[in-house]
Motif scaffolding. Structure first.
Motif, PDB file in Angstrom:
ATOM      1  N   PHE A  22       0.708 -33.649 -26.068  1.00 55.07           N
ATOM      2  CA  PHE A  22       1.651 -33.793 -27.173  1.00 55.07           C
ATOM      3  C   PHE A  22       3.099 -33.918 -26.744  1.00 55.07           C
ATOM      4  N   LEU A  23       3.521 -33.178 -25.738  1.00 55.03           N
ATOM      5  CA  LEU A  23       4.937 -33.131 -25.380  1.00 55.03           C
ATOM      6  C   LEU A  23       5.415 -34.448 -24.789  1.00 55.03           C
ATOM      7  N   ARG A  28       8.709 -32.010 -20.992  1.00 55.53           N
ATOM      8  CA  ARG A  28       8.037 -31.424 -19.833  1.00 55.53           C
ATOM      9  C   ARG A  28       9.004 -31.305 -18.654  1.00 55.53           C
ATOM     10  N   ALA A  29       9.882 -32.284 -18.514  1.00 59.57           N
ATOM     11  CA  ALA A  29      10.811 -32.270 -17.380  1.00 59.57           C
ATOM     12  C   ALA A  29      11.759 -31.080 -17.459  1.00 59.57           C
ATOM     13  N   GLY A 235       3.297 -41.577 -24.754  1.00 60.92           N
ATOM     14  CA  GLY A 235       3.325 -40.999 -23.413  1.00 60.92           C
ATOM     15  C   GLY A 235       4.512 -41.546 -22.644  1.00 60.92           C
ATOM     16  N   SER A 236       4.280 -42.002 -21.448  1.00 66.60           N
ATOM     17  CA  SER A 236       5.330 -42.635 -20.638  1.00 66.60           C
ATOM     18  C   SER A 236       5.341 -44.118 -20.937  1.00 66.60           C
ATOM     19  N   ARG A 297      13.542 -44.910 -20.421  1.00 68.02           N
ATOM     20  CA  ARG A 297      14.500 -44.414 -19.441  1.00 68.02           C
ATOM     21  C   ARG A 297      14.692 -42.907 -19.522  1.00 68.02           C
ATOM     22  N   PHE A 298      14.543 -42.352 -20.734  1.00 67.83           N
ATOM     23  CA  PHE A 298      14.870 -40.936 -20.907  1.00 67.83           C
ATOM     24  C   PHE A 298      13.687 -40.087 -21.368  1.00 67.83           C
ATOM     25  N   GLY A 299      12.480 -40.655 -21.350  1.00 62.49           N
ATOM     26  CA  GLY A 299      11.279 -39.851 -21.539  1.00 62.49           C
ATOM     27  C   GLY A 299      10.964 -39.459 -22.959  1.00 62.49           C
ATOM     28  N   ALA A 300      11.349 -40.258 -23.956  1.00 61.56           N
ATOM     29  CA  ALA A 300      10.982 -39.958 -25.345  1.00 61.56           C
ATOM     30  C   ALA A 300       9.563 -40.433 -25.618  1.00 61.56           C
TER      31      ALA A 300
END
Length: 938
Positions: A22-23, A28-29, A235-236, A297-300
């Motif tokens: 989910f995250l 997570r980072a 996800g990514s 780029r920023f992991g959303a």
């Protein structure tokens, strides 16, 4: 019975699944960073999710169930029941109190203890101050427990901690303190894990300590997760390559759309992207592609798109579903529509109907483990999906559709209110934050936020900036001062500062324009990227005319006012007869419902069925149907593969209120509008000659706007429509009237002149004719006082009070109590400056029985037969605010509705056989064409 330790490990196991499925990567980072290295964030999150209920290991909680209390006493733990029974100590506050002691004894540093205990103390939705944690003094320790109780409490936390694989409680200690926004985000995840693990359908009670283990909890959590169908977003995500616009939307990008994407690529950290471009330029499409770039780029892991109204949210829902499906076919089914009337959106209800066979049992649980079958948005969450059928869902998992959970969906389209709610000091605000964090946030038509709403928007931008959430703001007519305020709010949040002397961003020159703002690597100084581009269509010369209207003073009689109103309507009808003699489509925008109804009646008498009426006091079903009808007749040309549409009518006149000035994609040949502030007036002009290639009659080939609603007095200050002054204030209307008067000679070249006009009217620089200056000066004084008062009026409801933006933890966030209410209608009143009018359901009282507006029979107490519910709900209408108090006092929930999940809180307005009802001193009537009419005041 369910052992406490069983619930702790269940919640921890759910926390692990939140991490795995989910995250967002960005979440997570930073959790890994806080916990001390890669992979450590997962077990820290699981520990935080599980330890939340440690406060139940107290007599205060254990005494509440007699059978369980006996078992605890037999195990050698006691308390003085007469003393304990006299007092109350909530287990969430007890948990915060106990955990402070446990963590300190384990060697945790004070700064780490201070940010963690509020997560436990606030897991039922409210964050207390430290002084509110201890049990009442008069309880004399009987609620906390004496004797062996402290050892048991220490051992409970130790056992649970070791079950997760830690050597001891001391080993859990993080290495850094997350931002306050990050803490609020984690708090929302803790609540989410608690609610899932409290669902007895999936987590059957365990009463044997030998059966409690993390392994067993993980199996239960895994089954529950699969059956509930929960998941995150994409996800990514890979950064969009060249050709992305063609792949997503079937056409090449315009220059302005490329500028938006390039500005997003230039951002070196999460930041704010302000896009200003003409109506119809394709800002939303550009924002969605920019969201892909920012997410990559920023992991959303998803997107929230906030629209100004419910009506504008519906078409955006379709567009976002199409865009998400173009990225991955499975993502279209993860888009949620989030507003109070979504049950009337045919696309949304069709998706839910497609999932109906998958959803039969699950009703969800609230924070107390109580089962609920309905949510604050009027949609029942009724079941669970079988594990083997989850992939077939057409809409997001039903769990997400329960009360306060909607923003947790991976992709959400709703009103901007959803973000504004997240900026209020309300219960469970952490769930809203958790829903926004980890996403890219897109807000459309931000110029529509007045000074009151802007307080909440700026507060929300502060929290989003601190949380590292990329934000894209869209507007066609944004005053420069408002742009600067939004940028400052975001940057102050990112810097975790109450105030700072940031340099002003470069002032853009061209139009369309894009301004990107973010903080440098040290989070100390802002960085900017400003771009301009050519509009995709060349300037259109718009002719500007004034239709002067007689304005009467305060001493005029009712008959005189009626005669003046009729004269104004006749003048509009005469004008339309002239310009539409050989056909054409016109839009007439009035500033009040009563004025729109009056104009419609006059025009219908002249033009018959060629006239339509659209305003906010129609029933929700009628409004939805009429909006769809207008979009079918006057909307953009269909795309390849779309259903065929009726041909553009030879002649059509749409009379509407302000509903037509925002995200209403219709194309008209002629516009007649009441005077409004320049930015809103230009929004209305955006419906004029909107779509290229439309064939128009020769008389309306040239775009023309006719402005009325004031008297054209030349050198003297104009007299304005009283209702318009009450809505918008005299100051901006006077300055806009000056620009309109000037434009009669020159016209306006749209869109190039848009930013110049908005800047001039809002700048305060000399603008009006010399004979108006005295009136303008007085009006400005009144306007500034009102603006200050309205801004101050929002302060008590804001999530963070003045002077608290640099607070390091969530301690005391709710120490002064909550603001607003829990329902969406109450929250709307909070973030939109006061009472918006009570919603009622119209029914006809026919002797000793009830009927729907359309005449279908209900039960003797209002019971709703199968197949009639949609018709009953569709008769919902919002009353004028002036009638709200009378409605609350005189309307009731029908006896037959009191047990119904969707009707039990709905007030019925019982109309007589002529569809009339007296409310207070006012008689209202519902007319199938005019909507709700205020007939008389007695």
């Amino acid at each position: 019975m369910n052992l406490l330790v069983s619930h702790l490990v269940d919640a921890a196991a759910v926390g692990e699944l939140l991490w795995d499925h989910f995250l967002a990567p960005s979440t997570r980072a930073w959790l890994d960073e806080v916990a001390g290295g890669p992979g450590r964030g997962r077990v820290l999150l699981a520990w935080l999710c599980g330890v939340h209920d440690c406060g139940k290991a107290t007599p205060a909680h254990q005494r509440l169930w007699p059978e369980g209390a006996r078992a605890v006493r037999e195990a050698g733990l006691s308390w003085h029941e007469p003393t304990a029974a006299k007092h109350r100590w909530r287990h969430d506050r007890a948990g915060g109190f106990l955990l402070r002691s446990v963590l300190s004894d384990a060697g945790w540093s004070p700064e780490q203890v201070e940010w963690v205990w509020p997560l436990v103390a606030g897991h039922h939705g409210l964050f207390p101050a430290e002084g509110q944690l201890p049990e009442p003094r008069r309880a004399q320790g009987q609620l906390r427990g004496e004797g062996n109780w402290p050892r048991v409490q220490q051992e409970l936390v130790r056992w649970f901690t070791q079950a997760l694989g830690f050597a001891g409680v001391g080993a859990v200690q993080p290495v850094s303190v997350p931002s306050r926004a990050a803490q609020l985000h984690v708090s929302g995840l803790v609540v989410m894990a608690d609610w899932i693990a409290s669902d007895e359908h999936h987590f059957v009670g365990v009463d044997d300590l030998d059966e409690v283990s993390m392994e067993a909890a993980r199996k239960r959590a895994g089954r529950a997760w699969a059956e509930l169908g929960l998941r995150g977003g994409w996800g990514s995500l890979t950064a969009p390559a060249s050709g992305v616009f063609e792949a997503r939307f079937g056409h090449a990008p315009r220059d302005s759309q490329l500028a938006v994407l390039e500005a997003a690529r230039a951002m070196q950290a999460p930041g704010l992207l302000v896009v200003e471009a003409p109506m119809g330029e394709g800002k939303t499409k550009a924002a969605l592609v920019a969201a892909e770039e920012l997410a990559a780029r920023f992991g959303a892991d998803g997107v929230f798109v906030g629209m100004p109204t419910q009506a504008t949210s519906d078409p955006m829902f379709s567009q976002v579903r199409s865009w998400a499906g173009a990225i991955d076919a499975g993502l279209a089914g993860q888009v949620a529509l989030l507003h109070g009337k979504r049950m009337f959106n045919k696309e949304w209800t069709a998706l839910l109907a497609a999932d109906a066979e998958l959803d039969r049992r699950f009703a969800g649980v609230d924070e107390y483990g109580m089962h609920c079958g309905d949510d604050e948005y009027g949609l029942a969450a009724v079941s669970q999906a079988p594990a083997d059928a989850v992939a077939e869902r057409q809409a997001p998992a039903q769990w997400f559709l329960g009360s306060k959970r909607g923003l947790l969906c991976p992709f959400v389209v709703g009103t901007i209110d959803q973000l504004l709610f997240a900026a209020t000091r309300t219960k469970h605000v952490m769930l809203r934050t958790a829903g926004l964090a980890g996403k890219v946030v897109i807000l459309d038509e931000v110029h529509a936020a007045d000074v009151y709403m802007s307080q909440f928007l700026r507060e929300g931008l502060r929290w989003l900036g601190q949380a590292g959430v990329p934000v894209v703001l869209l507007s066609a007519t944004l005053p420069p001062s408002q742009r600067r305020e939004f940028i400052d709010a975001y940057l102050l949040g990112a810097a975790s500062k109450e105030e700072a002397a940031f340099p002003a961003p470069p002032e853009p020159v061209g139009y369309p324009r894009v301004t990107a703002a973010w903080l440098d690597d040290d989070r100390a100084a802002p960085r900017f990227d400003v771009r301009e581009a050519a509009a995709w269509r060349p300037d259109v010369p718009v002719e500007v005319e004034i239709l002067s209207e007689q304005m009467l003073g305060a001493g005029s009689t009712t008959e005189q006012r009626r005669a003046a109103l009729d004269a104004g309507d006749r003048a509009v009808a005469d004008l339309l007869e002239q310009w539409l003699a050989v056909g054409g489509c016109a839009l007439v925008i009035r500033n009040t419902v009563a004025r729109a109804q009056s104009t419609f009646a006059e025009l219908q008498a002249r033009f018959g069925d060629d006239v339509r009426l659209l305003h906010a006091r129609l029933t929700v079903q009628a409004r939805a149907d009429r909006t769809e009808d207008c979009l079918q007749l006057l909307g953009p040309p269909p795309k390849p593969g779309d259903d065929p549409r009726p041909p553009r009518p030879a002649r059509l006149i749409l009379v509407a209120t302000q509903l037509a000035e925002q995200s209403f994609d219709v194309d008209t040949d002629l516009l007649v509008t009441d005077l409004a502030p320049i930015d809103l007036l230009l929004q209305r002009i955006g419906r004029l000659h909107r779509h290229a290639g439309t064939v128009r009659p020769s008389s309306v080939e040239q775009p023309r706007v006719v402005v009325t609603g004031f008297d054209d007095t030349g050198d003297r200050p104009p007299r304005l429509l009283y209702a318009s002054e009450k809505i918008y204030g005299r100051y901006l209307l006077l300055r806009t009237a000056a620009e309109v008067s000037r434009a009669r000679e020159t016209g306006w070249r749209i869109p190039t002149v848009v930013p110049e006009l908005v800047d001039r009217v809002y700048s305060g620089q000399p603008l009006v004719p010399e004979g108006w200056v005295e009136a303008e000066t007085a009006a400005r004084t009144d306007w500034e006082q009102e603006q200050s008062a309205r801004a101050a009026g929002a302060t008590p409801f804001l999530l963070t009070r003045l002077g608290e933006h640099e607070a390091p933890t969530l301690e005391g966030l709710h120490s002064d109590g909550v603001s607003g209410g829990g329902s969406e209608s109450l929250m709307e009143a909070v973030v939109r400056d006061g009472e918006r009018g009570v919603e009622v359901i119209l029914v006809v009282a026919d002797g000793d029985r009830y009927r729907t507006l359309a005449g279908r029979a209900l039960g003797p107490n209002g019971e709703v037969p199968d197949g009639v519910l949609d018709e009953v709900l569709g008769a919902t209408v919002r009353l004028p605010p002036t009638l709200s108090q009378a409605a609350v006092q005189e309307c009731r929930v029908l006896p037959g509705w009191q047990g119904h999940p969707w009707l039990r809180y709905s007030l019925a307005l019982e109309l007589d056989g002529q569809h009339r009802k007296k409310l207070g001193e006012t008689v209202v009537r519902y007319d199938t064409e005019l909507g709700l009419v205020e007939e008389t005041k007695q």
